[in-house]
Write an enzyme that holds these catalytic residues in place. Sequence first.
Site, mmCIF file in Angstrom:
data_model
loop_
_atom_site.group_PDB
_atom_site.id
_atom_site.type_symbol
_atom_site.label_atom_id
_atom_site.label_comp_id
_atom_site.label_asym_id
_atom_site.label_seq_id
_atom_site.Cartn_x
_atom_site.Cartn_y
_atom_site.Cartn_z
ATOM 1 N N ARG A 37 -0.104 36.414 -19.272
ATOM 2 C CA ARG A 37 -1.549 36.275 -19.213
ATOM 3 C C ARG A 37 -2.065 34.986 -19.864
ATOM 4 N NH1 ARG A 37 -5.051 41.526 -20.257
ATOM 5 N NH2 ARG A 37 -6.411 40.204 -18.992
ATOM 6 N N ARG A 78 -2.439 44.184 -29.583
ATOM 7 C CA ARG A 78 -2.615 42.923 -28.873
ATOM 8 C C ARG A 78 -3.231 41.826 -29.739
ATOM 9 N NH1 ARG A 78 -2.676 43.157 -23.327
ATOM 10 N NH2 ARG A 78 -1.336 44.815 -22.543
ATOM 11 N N HIS A 82 -6.095 48.408 -26.706
ATOM 12 C CA HIS A 82 -7.263 47.554 -26.958
ATOM 13 C C HIS A 82 -8.376 48.421 -27.539
ATOM 14 C CE1 HIS A 82 -6.430 44.064 -23.904
ATOM 15 N NE2 HIS A 82 -6.071 43.727 -25.125
ATOM 16 N N CYS A 131 -12.987 46.905 -19.241
ATOM 17 C CA CYS A 131 -11.962 45.874 -19.092
ATOM 18 C C CYS A 131 -12.356 44.833 -18.044
ATOM 19 C CB CYS A 131 -10.620 46.494 -18.722
ATOM 20 S SG CYS A 131 -9.814 47.382 -20.057
ATOM 21 N N ASP A 178 -3.896 39.906 -13.668
ATOM 22 C CA ASP A 178 -4.743 40.623 -14.623
ATOM 23 C C ASP A 178 -6.066 39.920 -14.905
ATOM 24 O OD1 ASP A 178 -3.038 42.734 -14.888
ATOM 25 O OD2 ASP A 178 -2.147 42.091 -16.782
#
Length: 282
Positions: free
Chosen positions: A103, A152, A181, A275, A78
């Site tokens: 992550r 998140r 997000h 992103c 990611d």
Amino acid sequence: MQRTYSLCVTQHRMPRNRTYLMCPPEYYEVAYAINPWMDTATPVDTELALKQWERLRETLTGLGHTVHVLTPEANLPDMVYAANGAFMVDGTAYGARFKHPQRTAEAIAHRAFYESNGWTYVAPAQTNEGEGDFAFLPDAYGGLVLAGYGFRTEVAAHAEAQDVLGRPVVSLRLVEPRFYHLDTALAALDDGAIAYYPAAFSEPSQRVLRQLFPDAVTADDADAHAFGLNLVSDGRHVVLNSEATGMAQKLADAGYVPVLVELSELKKGGGSVKCCVAELRP
């Protein structure tokens, strides 16, 4: 075929040169599922993802912007979603502290990048996912940060970011899991204007946005599910997912110039244009 849009002639939008950070999807795959868009049973074409990413990078540089490239690392699929690694304002980067362990190590790579370029990096104590959940509008109310929470990023990170960056932060609660997000549900169109998808936010947060930005461009369900809010704008040119044709027309009606790019492979991981792009503000 290149789609064209009729532009609103009553608005004269001015672009501003930007500096961005991107990370190529060399190791990109959907190896786990940490958002509703991810399906480990759906194959990813890494070669096509690289081509789409490169087209996005070329689009941004072709518009006159500077793009730094972060070196990807194996076992961090990611990393291509570079916006999540930190949030930078006035030369200070407020670092990320990822919610999911898959992550976590990305934050280390981002810290090394910022520090190697001589910028101030502040390691967070609170869970947050960088520019994925923060948006900066330098011309709105003297310089305002909009910040998302609910999936998140912890709301406590908003106060921490305000202390680190010295900018007022407005907390907005996200309530729709597909828009996990802030940058999937809200975008800065220029230094003082936004577009957003109301249904992604709690009713109190919707009231706050209506009060602060009464002239905002609002997205509908189709726009949002096509990642039409996950965009990058220089104040005139708005780079967004090629599927978001309805959103593109709304932006054109508001006087912006939509620039469509295909990111079908990156969408499989739950991301699109924004992103993949962190804005650096030295």
